[in-house]
Design a protein around this motif. Structure first.
Motif, PDB file in Angstrom:
ATOM      1  N   HIS A   1       5.030  -1.538  -6.878  1.00  0.00           N
ATOM      2  CA  HIS A   1       3.802  -2.325  -6.703  1.00  0.00           C
ATOM      3  C   HIS A   1       4.098  -3.823  -6.626  1.00  0.00           C
ATOM      4  O   HIS A   1       4.667  -4.398  -7.557  1.00  0.00           O
TER       5      HIS A   1
ATOM      6  N   THR B   1      -1.236  -4.258  -3.387  1.00  0.00           N
ATOM      7  CA  THR B   1      -2.600  -4.010  -3.838  1.00  0.00           C
ATOM      8  C   THR B   1      -3.527  -4.885  -3.000  1.00  0.00           C
ATOM      9  O   THR B   1      -3.349  -6.096  -2.959  1.00  0.00           O
TER      10      THR B   1
ATOM     11  N   GLU C   1     -10.528  -0.891  -3.657  1.00  0.00           N
ATOM     12  CA  GLU C   1      -9.106  -1.183  -3.842  1.00  0.00           C
ATOM     13  C   GLU C   1      -8.296  -0.251  -2.953  1.00  0.00           C
ATOM     14  O   GLU C   1      -8.489   0.958  -2.953  1.00  0.00           O
TER      15      GLU C   1
ATOM     16  N   HIS D   1      -4.289   0.554  -1.447  1.00  0.00           N
ATOM     17  CA  HIS D   1      -2.853   0.292  -1.571  1.00  0.00           C
ATOM     18  C   HIS D   1      -2.225   0.387  -0.183  1.00  0.00           C
ATOM     19  O   HIS D   1      -2.449   1.360   0.521  1.00  0.00           O
TER      20      HIS D   1
ATOM     21  N   LYS E   1      -7.229  -9.209  -5.703  1.00  0.00           N
ATOM     22  CA  LYS E   1      -6.675  -8.464  -4.572  1.00  0.00           C
ATOM     23  C   LYS E   1      -6.808  -9.281  -3.302  1.00  0.00           C
ATOM     24  O   LYS E   1      -7.850  -9.873  -3.048  1.00  0.00           O
TER      25      LYS E   1
END
Ligand SMILES: [Zn+2]
Ligand SMILES: [Zn+2]
Length: 286
Positions: A38, A65, A72, A74, A168
């Motif tokens: 991440h 992210t 949200e 990814h 984000k």
């Protein structure tokens, strides 16, 4: 030949070191693997080295992210140039944001009488990309909670006392950043989002692919996303999303993606690098 294109180490919230992860990949007879920690690429050098020794092809990666229409998201970035200056600057900025969030979570815990410090979390995380799982582990280690689940349930879940909203970047910016660094942008585990409505907007922003094969996708979901990929002309990827031992059994080996998908991924990265900013090369030719 098979690959796993979604794996984490202890450079983010996985428990395996790069060497342990590669040993697991070898045990599962994988021919290629990508590291997708991440918001970091810190573990890539060591993983690449361990892969070389083990005779496994290494694919550089990260999992950014991001946000699309308040969801949200990814985004997996594959085959990025790790030396790209703007990519390096941006990624260290995200890491700083993550570290600030840990400080804020610790402050909120302190406010309700839980004497955990951000330093406790950093010492345990030992990476630049700390997150809630590390706070949970620190709470268990210090004896404030009996399990990771309890730590999330009592303190860390959304709207619990120590929950801090996560910054984000927009999905469009994440995609652009990955492209800027010569990489391929793939939406991770779309089946874990509540809606597919975000996909067309991301395709418009230049999304290259979607992760159709994922541990948490049912057979039905996988088929659905394979269809969707075809409709939108997207690449297909897949991986186990193994976090080592942090979520019970290690998942590596549960998803085995045929190598042809890796070849398509590499072809896309190669064409992206060949296409733009070419005039200088044209004129340099004798
Ligand atoms: Zn993810
Ligand atoms: Zn992941």
């Amino acid at each position: 030949m098979y690959a796993d294109l979604h794996l984490h180490t202890n450079f983010s919230d996985g428990t395996y070191s790069p060497e342990e992860l590669v040993a697991q990949a070898a045990r599962n007879s994988l021919s290629a693997m990508a590291l997708t920690d991440h918001d970091t690429v810190e573990g890539c050098a060591r993983t690449s080295e361990a892969c070389r020794t083990a005779g496994i092809e290494f694919i550089v990666g990260t999992e950014l992210t991001a946000e699309q229409d308040e969801n949200e998201i990814h985004i997996l970035g594959y085959l990025i140039d790790l030396e790209n200056p703007r990519f390096r600057t941006e990624i260290s900025r995200f890491q700083q944001v993550r570290q600030n969030r840990i400080h804020e979570m610790a402050a909120r815990l302190n406010a309700i009488g839980i004497s955990l410090t951000a330093e406790d979390v950093f010492a345990l995380a030992n990476c630049r990309s700390p997150g809630r799982p590390h706070v949970a582990r620190a709470l268990v280690k210090a004896g404030f909670c009996s399990s990771l689940d309890q730590a999330f349930e009592r303190f860390l879940k959304k709207n619990r006392p120590a929950w801090v909203p996560k910054f984000k970047m927009s999905a469009a910016i994440a995609i652009e950043l990955i492209h800027h660094a010569g990489g391929v942008a793939v939406m991770a585990h779309p089946g874990l989002n509540r809606t597919d409505d975000v996909i067309p907007g991301m395709v418009e922003a230049g999304l290259d692919g979607i992760e159709c094969f994922h541990t948490k996708h049912s057979t039905h979901m996988t088929e659905h996303y394979l269809e969707l990929a075809e409709q939108h002309g997207l690449l297909v990827t897949g991986g186990s999303d193994c976090h080592g031992l942090s979520k019970g059994k290690p998942l590596i080996g549960t998803i085995r993606v045929p190598y042809e998908y890796v070849e398509r991924l590499k072809a896309r990265a190669a064409s992206r690098r060949a296409a733009p900013k070419a005039p200088a090369a044209d004129f340099a030719a004798p």
